[in-house]
Design a protein around this motif. Structure first.
Motif, mmCIF file in Angstrom:
data_model
loop_
_atom_site.group_PDB
_atom_site.id
_atom_site.type_symbol
_atom_site.label_atom_id
_atom_site.label_comp_id
_atom_site.label_asym_id
_atom_site.label_seq_id
_atom_site.Cartn_x
_atom_site.Cartn_y
_atom_site.Cartn_z
ATOM 1 N N VAL A 51 -35.480 -17.489 -31.563
ATOM 2 C CA VAL A 51 -35.178 -16.724 -32.774
ATOM 3 C C VAL A 51 -35.692 -15.299 -32.608
ATOM 4 O O VAL A 51 -36.519 -15.021 -31.733
ATOM 5 C CB VAL A 51 -35.799 -17.364 -34.035
ATOM 6 N N ALA A 52 -35.208 -14.415 -33.468
ATOM 7 C CA ALA A 52 -35.689 -13.036 -33.487
ATOM 8 C C ALA A 52 -36.063 -12.658 -34.907
ATOM 9 O O ALA A 52 -35.585 -13.264 -35.876
ATOM 10 C CB ALA A 52 -34.611 -12.087 -32.957
ATOM 11 N N THR A 53 -36.916 -11.639 -35.010
ATOM 12 C CA THR A 53 -37.232 -11.050 -36.306
ATOM 13 C C THR A 53 -36.880 -9.566 -36.238
ATOM 14 O O THR A 53 -36.826 -8.980 -35.158
ATOM 15 C CB THR A 53 -38.722 -11.202 -36.671
ATOM 16 N N ARG A 54 -36.632 -8.987 -37.407
ATOM 17 C CA ARG A 54 -36.351 -7.556 -37.486
ATOM 18 C C ARG A 54 -36.995 -6.972 -38.729
ATOM 19 O O ARG A 54 -36.913 -7.560 -39.806
ATOM 20 C CB ARG A 54 -34.840 -7.279 -37.612
ATOM 21 N N ASP A 55 -37.585 -5.789 -38.577
ATOM 22 C CA ASP A 55 -37.857 -4.971 -39.749
ATOM 23 C C ASP A 55 -36.494 -4.585 -40.308
ATOM 24 O O ASP A 55 -35.578 -4.263 -39.533
ATOM 25 C CB ASP A 55 -38.624 -3.707 -39.354
ATOM 26 N N HIS A 56 -36.348 -4.622 -41.620
ATOM 27 C CA HIS A 56 -35.020 -4.451 -42.233
ATOM 28 C C HIS A 56 -35.219 -3.751 -43.567
ATOM 29 O O HIS A 56 -35.031 -4.321 -44.631
ATOM 30 C CB HIS A 56 -34.402 -5.847 -42.400
ATOM 31 N N LEU A 91 -32.384 -5.480 -24.757
ATOM 32 C CA LEU A 91 -32.508 -6.895 -25.109
ATOM 33 C C LEU A 91 -31.093 -7.465 -25.070
ATOM 34 O O LEU A 91 -30.399 -7.517 -26.089
ATOM 35 C CB LEU A 91 -33.139 -7.074 -26.491
ATOM 36 N N THR A 92 -30.653 -7.829 -23.885
ATOM 37 C CA THR A 92 -29.260 -8.264 -23.699
ATOM 38 C C THR A 92 -29.028 -9.683 -24.193
ATOM 39 O O THR A 92 -27.903 -10.037 -24.523
ATOM 40 C CB THR A 92 -28.848 -8.143 -22.224
ATOM 41 N N PHE A 93 -30.085 -10.500 -24.266
ATOM 42 C CA PHE A 93 -29.951 -11.848 -24.828
ATOM 43 C C PHE A 93 -29.663 -11.712 -26.319
ATOM 44 O O PHE A 93 -30.386 -11.036 -27.035
ATOM 45 C CB PHE A 93 -31.234 -12.649 -24.619
ATOM 46 N N ARG A 94 -28.594 -12.337 -26.774
ATOM 47 C CA ARG A 94 -28.247 -12.266 -28.204
ATOM 48 C C ARG A 94 -27.890 -13.637 -28.782
ATOM 49 O O ARG A 94 -27.416 -13.715 -29.898
ATOM 50 C CB ARG A 94 -27.077 -11.300 -28.429
ATOM 51 N N ASP A 95 -28.160 -14.686 -28.045
ATOM 52 C CA ASP A 95 -27.792 -16.025 -28.494
ATOM 53 C C ASP A 95 -28.919 -16.649 -29.329
ATOM 54 O O ASP A 95 -29.368 -17.767 -29.078
ATOM 55 C CB ASP A 95 -27.463 -16.900 -27.281
ATOM 56 N N PHE A 96 -29.384 -15.892 -30.323
ATOM 57 C CA PHE A 96 -30.476 -16.370 -31.165
ATOM 58 C C PHE A 96 -29.976 -17.451 -32.116
ATOM 59 O O PHE A 96 -28.878 -17.338 -32.665
ATOM 60 C CB PHE A 96 -31.064 -15.208 -31.973
ATOM 61 N N ALA A 97 -30.807 -18.454 -32.338
ATOM 62 C CA ALA A 97 -30.470 -19.484 -33.321
ATOM 63 C C ALA A 97 -30.407 -18.869 -34.713
ATOM 64 O O ALA A 97 -29.627 -19.320 -35.559
ATOM 65 C CB ALA A 97 -31.496 -20.616 -33.276
ATOM 66 N N ALA A 98 -31.208 -17.828 -34.948
ATOM 67 C CA ALA A 98 -31.187 -17.078 -36.216
ATOM 68 C C ALA A 98 -31.998 -15.809 -36.028
ATOM 69 O O ALA A 98 -32.867 -15.731 -35.160
ATOM 70 C CB ALA A 98 -31.769 -17.907 -37.360
ATOM 71 N N VAL A 99 -31.702 -14.817 -36.856
ATOM 72 C CA VAL A 99 -32.473 -13.581 -36.916
ATOM 73 C C VAL A 99 -33.049 -13.497 -38.328
ATOM 74 O O VAL A 99 -32.317 -13.626 -39.318
ATOM 75 C CB VAL A 99 -31.605 -12.343 -36.606
ATOM 76 N N PHE A 100 -34.367 -13.296 -38.406
ATOM 77 C CA PHE A 100 -35.085 -13.276 -39.673
ATOM 78 C C PHE A 100 -35.430 -11.832 -40.030
ATOM 79 O O PHE A 100 -36.206 -11.185 -39.330
ATOM 80 C CB PHE A 100 -36.342 -14.148 -39.581
ATOM 81 N N ASP A 101 -34.817 -11.326 -41.106
ATOM 82 C CA ASP A 101 -35.042 -9.959 -41.558
ATOM 83 C C ASP A 101 -36.170 -9.932 -42.580
ATOM 84 O O ASP A 101 -36.277 -10.820 -43.431
ATOM 85 C CB ASP A 101 -33.764 -9.389 -42.171
ATOM 86 N N LYS A 102 -36.992 -8.876 -42.487
ATOM 87 C CA LYS A 102 -38.171 -8.785 -43.354
ATOM 88 C C LYS A 102 -38.381 -7.357 -43.809
ATOM 89 O O LYS A 102 -37.967 -6.412 -43.147
ATOM 90 C CB LYS A 102 -39.411 -9.291 -42.615
ATOM 91 N N GLY A 111 -43.090 -12.232 -39.005
ATOM 92 C CA GLY A 111 -41.762 -12.829 -39.023
ATOM 93 C C GLY A 111 -41.663 -13.973 -40.029
ATOM 94 O O GLY A 111 -40.572 -14.303 -40.493
ATOM 95 N N PHE A 112 -42.795 -14.557 -40.390
ATOM 96 C CA PHE A 112 -42.800 -15.644 -41.359
ATOM 97 C C PHE A 112 -42.567 -15.146 -42.786
ATOM 98 O O PHE A 112 -42.391 -15.948 -43.695
ATOM 99 C CB PHE A 112 -44.089 -16.465 -41.239
#
Length: 189
Positions: A51-56, A91-102, A111-112
């Protein structure tokens, strides 16, 4: 632990354009971290879930400042609708199960604190997939990686920070960060 096999996830924290060289809040080594994570994930990896997280940010209030202290207040960064909010190109990998925006309307380091597009929180998302251990990498060692790792451990996940796949805002604070992580039961490798 019951001796059952570990189900491990990788949490890629905030590897965004604004946090890498050329971004509005660039961290030295950010692009190299993005490339290193991509290298890790192009080979056969041990992760059941990635998974990934992002400041959003929309309007995070005092988190943005014209005179930032680089501890609690920051220059404008990762604003929704700008290129800086996007994951870094290295960051060429993009097959994340989900991206969590915060952090849409308040500061959010862990990220939690984020949500997936369907509104799931990270802890519940991982538990639903049987995850009991997490590795944490990304940007920045002394802020969002630290907060995510501490929250992961507090939520009961066996937690490891992949130090070589992180970059710090303030490299002189990394030793203090590592002491804090160790005290919380977070492994570092």
């Amino acid at each position: 632990m019951t001796g059952d096999p570990t189900t491990r996830a990788l949490i890629v924290v905030d590897v965004q354009r604004d946090f890498c060289e050329g971004g509005s809040l660039a961290v030295a080594g950010g692009a190299a971290v993005a490339a290193g994570i991509s290298d890790l994930l192009t080979t056969e990896h041990p992760y059941a879930v990635v998974v990934a997280t992002r400041d959003h940010h929309v309007d995070p209030g005092a988190h943005f400042s014209a005179e930032p202290d680089f501890v609690d207040s920051w220059p404008r960064h990762c604003e929704v609708g700008t290129p800086g909010v996007e994951l870094h190109d290295a960051l060429t990998f993009r097959d994340f199960a989900a991206v969590f925006d915060k952090g849409e309307y308040a500061a959010a380091y862990s990220g939690f604190e984020g949500l997936s597009p369907d509104g799931a929180g990270l802890a519940a998302f991982l538990r639903e997939r049987g995850v009991d251990a997490v590795d944490v990498c990304g940007i920045a060692t002394d802020h969002c990686v630290r907060a995510t790792a501490l929250d992961a451990a507090a939520a009961g996940f066996a937690t490891t920070v992949l130090l070589d796949l992180t970059a710090a805002v303030a490299p002189d604070r990394v030793a203090t960060t590592l002491t804090e992580l160790s005290a919380a039961g977070v492994a570092v490798r």
